[in-house]
Enzyme design. Structure first.
Site, PDB file in Angstrom:
ATOM      1  N   ASN A  15     -26.972  48.470  -5.700  1.00  0.00           N
ATOM      2  CA  ASN A  15     -27.379  49.752  -5.087  1.00  0.00           C
ATOM      3  C   ASN A  15     -27.318  49.658  -3.829  1.00  0.00           C
ATOM      4  O   ASN A  15     -27.898  50.744  -3.227  1.00  0.00           O
ATOM      5  CB  ASN A  15     -28.343  50.231  -5.939  1.00  0.00           C
ATOM      6  CG  ASN A  15     -28.048  51.243  -7.198  1.00  0.00           C
ATOM      7  OD1 ASN A  15     -27.107  52.017  -7.303  1.00  0.00           O
ATOM      8  ND2 ASN A  15     -28.913  50.812  -8.301  1.00  0.00           N
ATOM      9  N   ASP A  73     -21.411  46.507  -6.463  1.00  0.00           N
ATOM     10  CA  ASP A  73     -21.596  45.447  -7.304  1.00  0.00           C
ATOM     11  C   ASP A  73     -21.183  44.323  -6.699  1.00  0.00           C
ATOM     12  O   ASP A  73     -20.078  44.111  -6.445  1.00  0.00           O
ATOM     13  CB  ASP A  73     -20.909  45.907  -8.508  1.00  0.00           C
ATOM     14  CG  ASP A  73     -21.249  47.053  -9.242  1.00  0.00           C
ATOM     15  OD1 ASP A  73     -22.364  47.245  -9.813  1.00  0.00           O
ATOM     16  OD2 ASP A  73     -20.839  48.441  -8.750  1.00  0.00           O
ATOM     17  N   HIS A 104     -19.271  52.625 -13.046  1.00  0.00           N
ATOM     18  CA  HIS A 104     -18.940  51.329 -12.321  1.00  0.00           C
ATOM     19  C   HIS A 104     -17.804  50.688 -13.112  1.00  0.00           C
ATOM     20  O   HIS A 104     -17.508  50.775 -14.216  1.00  0.00           O
ATOM     21  CB  HIS A 104     -20.217  50.374 -12.581  1.00  0.00           C
ATOM     22  CG  HIS A 104     -21.489  50.816 -11.715  1.00  0.00           C
ATOM     23  ND1 HIS A 104     -21.927  50.284 -10.570  1.00  0.00           N
ATOM     24  CD2 HIS A 104     -22.196  51.796 -12.242  1.00  0.00           C
ATOM     25  CE1 HIS A 104     -22.899  50.900  -9.963  1.00  0.00           C
ATOM     26  NE2 HIS A 104     -23.345  51.802 -11.117  1.00  0.00           N
TER      27      HIS A 104
END
Length: 265
Positions: free
Chosen positions: A155, A225, A255
């Site tokens: 994040n 990520d 994602h």
């Protein structure tokens, strides 16, 4: 060894996608975030049918992490408290965001870093406290083990090239200077390296796209990520890439997987 990280945004909602992707891939370890399910309701059987052992740490409706592995992991640990002790960690293990295990000499750490909501909020302060605890956790582990791999949804977009448009990043959650510095201190300052950047230097390579405003179609994404490797594990790195394909499927996670390849020992 091929290791993937993927925030699936509900493992039960995305189970068919996960099964499809695992069937198409050759993967040794898959680290999942935001499983959003209590352990008793985790879909063990269909994943075991694909040949995976499952180490899980979940909670109802929110958070949750899991590691799928072809071979059973050794010394599975859940939470910061497994290393630092419950008193040192306080409330930070109430949310299921940390799980680790060992594959051979490699310690695999799967993380779901808090989002933080907005700058100056209680959730933002929680995120910074969590990252401080992460630094303590990795420091202790680094004294015990040399080969460490960390992955997950962090994040945080560490650099401007990790955002489709970095304008206004100073006041945007996931890219504020304080968050970036917290990530540098908690991970990079300890000697870990960003495995993706060992192989890919360019911009416009993202792992998350907002569901709104046609962000994926327009490639208005963020790279949040990550895979990180300790110095000794870095020597084993062969490749690292983002697999955009699952983000094209119907009702996908926001994602997409990021896959790291390491040489066998």
């Amino acid at each position: 060894m091929r290791i993937a990280t993927w925030n699936v945004n509900s493992v039960r909602s995305r189970l068919e996608h996960l099964q499809r992707w695992l069937t198409d891939q050759t993967l040794d370890i898959v680290c999942l975030q935001e499983t959003k399910v209590v352990d008793e309701q985790f879909p063990l059987e269909p994943l075991q049918a694909l040949g995976y052992h499952c180490a899980i740490a979940g909670q109802k409706s929110y958070n949750g992490v899991a590691i799928l592995s072809r071979q059973p992991l050794a010394d599975v640990q859940i939470g910061f408290g497994a290393v630092l002790g419950a008193e040192a960690v306080g409330d930070l293990d109430e949310q299921k965001r940390v799980i680790s295990g060992r594959s051979g000499d490699l310690r695999i750490i799967n993380l779901y870093v808090p989002n933080g909501s907005e700058l100056g909020s209680e959730k933002y302060d929680y995120k910074l406290r969590w990252l401080t605890c992460l630094q303590q956790y990795l420091t202790v582990l680094g004294d015990r083990e040399s080969q460490i791999h960390i992955c997950g949804d962090f994040n945080i977009a560490l650099e401007d090239r990790d955002i489709y448009d970095p304008a206004g990043k100073e006041t945007h959650i996931m890219s504020s200077p304080t968050e970036r510095e917290a990530l540098r201190q908690s991970v990079l300052s300890l000697g870990f390296v960003d495995a993706f950047r060992l192989f890919e230097a360019g911009a416009d390579q993202f792992s998350w796209w907002d569901y709104r405003t046609g962000a994926f179609r327009r490639n208005r994404g963020w790279r949040i990520d990550h895979h990180y490797l300790s110095e000794s594990a870095k020597a084993r790195a062969i490749a690292c890439h983002i697999d955009r394909e699952p983000r094209t499927w119907e009702k996908p996670s926001d994602h997409t997987p990021v896959v790291l390849e390491l040489a066998d020992e």
